[in-house]
Design a protein around this motif. Structure first.
Motif, mmCIF file in Angstrom:
data_model
loop_
_atom_site.group_PDB
_atom_site.id
_atom_site.type_symbol
_atom_site.label_atom_id
_atom_site.label_comp_id
_atom_site.label_asym_id
_atom_site.label_seq_id
_atom_site.Cartn_x
_atom_site.Cartn_y
_atom_site.Cartn_z
ATOM 1 N N GLN A 2 -10.017 -14.645 4.684
ATOM 2 C CA GLN A 2 -9.666 -15.389 6.153
ATOM 3 C C GLN A 2 -10.087 -16.006 7.110
ATOM 4 O O GLN A 2 -11.838 -15.223 7.349
ATOM 5 N N ALA A 3 -10.014 -17.128 7.565
ATOM 6 C CA ALA A 3 -10.601 -17.641 9.244
ATOM 7 C C ALA A 3 -10.134 -18.259 9.880
ATOM 8 O O ALA A 3 -9.024 -18.353 9.317
ATOM 9 N N SER A 19 -13.500 -25.776 4.713
ATOM 10 C CA SER A 19 -14.580 -25.333 3.846
ATOM 11 C C SER A 19 -15.075 -23.600 4.042
ATOM 12 O O SER A 19 -16.369 -23.569 3.441
ATOM 13 N N VAL A 20 -14.831 -23.353 4.860
ATOM 14 C CA VAL A 20 -15.027 -21.592 4.629
ATOM 15 C C VAL A 20 -14.599 -20.852 3.910
ATOM 16 O O VAL A 20 -14.430 -19.585 3.563
ATOM 17 N N ARG A 44 -13.857 -14.088 9.542
ATOM 18 C CA ARG A 44 -14.479 -15.448 10.139
ATOM 19 C C ARG A 44 -13.978 -15.596 10.935
ATOM 20 O O ARG A 44 -12.453 -16.025 10.872
ATOM 21 N N GLY A 45 -14.637 -16.212 11.951
ATOM 22 C CA GLY A 45 -14.062 -17.703 12.707
ATOM 23 C C GLY A 45 -15.497 -18.554 12.824
ATOM 24 O O GLY A 45 -16.310 -18.382 12.156
ATOM 25 N N VAL A 172 -19.581 -20.235 12.381
ATOM 26 C CA VAL A 172 -19.041 -19.850 11.616
ATOM 27 C C VAL A 172 -19.220 -18.514 11.679
ATOM 28 O O VAL A 172 -20.492 -17.903 11.659
ATOM 29 N N ILE A 173 -19.373 -17.061 12.656
ATOM 30 C CA ILE A 173 -18.538 -16.393 12.969
ATOM 31 C C ILE A 173 -18.722 -15.137 11.811
ATOM 32 O O ILE A 173 -17.466 -15.585 11.537
ATOM 33 N N ALA A 174 -18.889 -14.060 12.051
ATOM 34 C CA ALA A 174 -18.724 -12.743 11.046
ATOM 35 C C ALA A 174 -18.984 -11.898 12.170
ATOM 36 O O ALA A 174 -19.596 -11.863 13.134
#
Length: 273
Positions: A2-3, A19-20, A44-45, A172-174
């Motif tokens: 989930q983003a 795409s993520v 994810r962001g 894309v951050i985690a």
């Protein structure tokens, strides 16, 4: 997976986020996205960080310098802006401030007397156009047709961005625990908490002396006091490399009165749609 990204449905951020992850939810600000990932609310962001015409997104840089997150991927997507309205009779153009700026030449040339209204996202501008026949929106041409059976808009003009090479870079951050040393590119934030002649030269030399190419360096106010800055640095080398570790050791010594935040190493993906 989930983003979370900038909403609503149809924003360029949404297109990059797809795409993520298949499951994409929305927030109204980049700060809220970073906080959601840092707090474990989202896996994810996806945040816009740089546009080829308008440069860096200040809110993203500031949020990344404060949030306990890692950068794990970079997504680059072309930006195709269309002018969308119920008819060609409108008096206001609404869109994200960056989109308005990216179409400045077109708007000044074709609609010099129309007012500009900055809203939270390109999709919000398109929503305004659906709600009000006196408003036109700037957004992806595909958003002319609504997903929910609402008011369809006319595509009055497409590819209205001032340069055909217009593209936006998303990070894309985690959660910080997922930071990786693998990847061909690295991002860090440096707060020297110092100001003296040659400070920036010393910072740059840490990379130049090891033949590491900087792809971006940008200063942002620290927020602590006037004239006090931190630096966002992107470079073409992975954290797994010895030269990178040596450069970072020098940078950390320069910032011994402040701090260095290593966001992580990652690879780049180009998404076209």
């Amino acid at each position: 997976m989930q983003a979370v990204t900038l909403g609503p449905t149809g924003t360029y951020s949404h297109r990059a986020a797809r795409s993520v992850a298949e499951d994409v939810t929305f927030r109204e600000s980049v700060t809220a996205i970073v906080e959601a990932v840092a707090d474990g609310e989202a896996e994810r962001g996806v945040v816009p960080v740089e546009n080829s015409i308008e440069g860096s997104v200040s809110e993203s840089l500031d949020a990344l310098s404060r949030g306990e997150v890692a950068v794990v991927r970079e997504v680059v997507t072309p930006i195709r802006h269309g002018l969308l309205a119920q008819s060609d009779e409108f008096s206001v153009v609404a869109s994200h401030s960056q989109a308005l700026a990216q179409c400045r030449d077109f708007l000044e040339r074709e609609y010099p007397d129309v007012d500009h209204e900055a809203v939270a996202s390109t999709a919000r501008g398109v929503e305004r156009a659906r709600e009000d026949p006196t408003v036109a929106g700037i957004g992806h041409p595909a958003t002319a047709e609504p997903d929910d059976g609402g008011v369809a808009l006319e595509l009055l003009a497409e590819d209205i961005q001032d340069r055909s090479s217009n593209a936006t870079r998303f990070l894309v951050i985690a959660p910080a625990s997922e930071r990786t040393d693998a990847g061909g590119k690295t991002s860090i934030v440096v707060y020297p908490s110092a100001n003296y002649p040659g400070l920036l030269l010393e910072l740059l030399s840490a990379f130049a002396d090891r033949d590491i190419n900087l792809t971006r360096i940008e200063s942002r106010p620290s927020g602590d006091r006037l004239g006090d800055y931190l630096f966002h640095v992107d470079f073409e080398a992975g954290l797994y490399e010895e030269r990178t570790r040596a450069a970072l050791a020098d940078v950390e010594e320069l910032a011994s009165n402040g701090w260095v935040r290593v966001l992580g190493s990652y690879d780049t993906e180009h998404v076209v749609e």
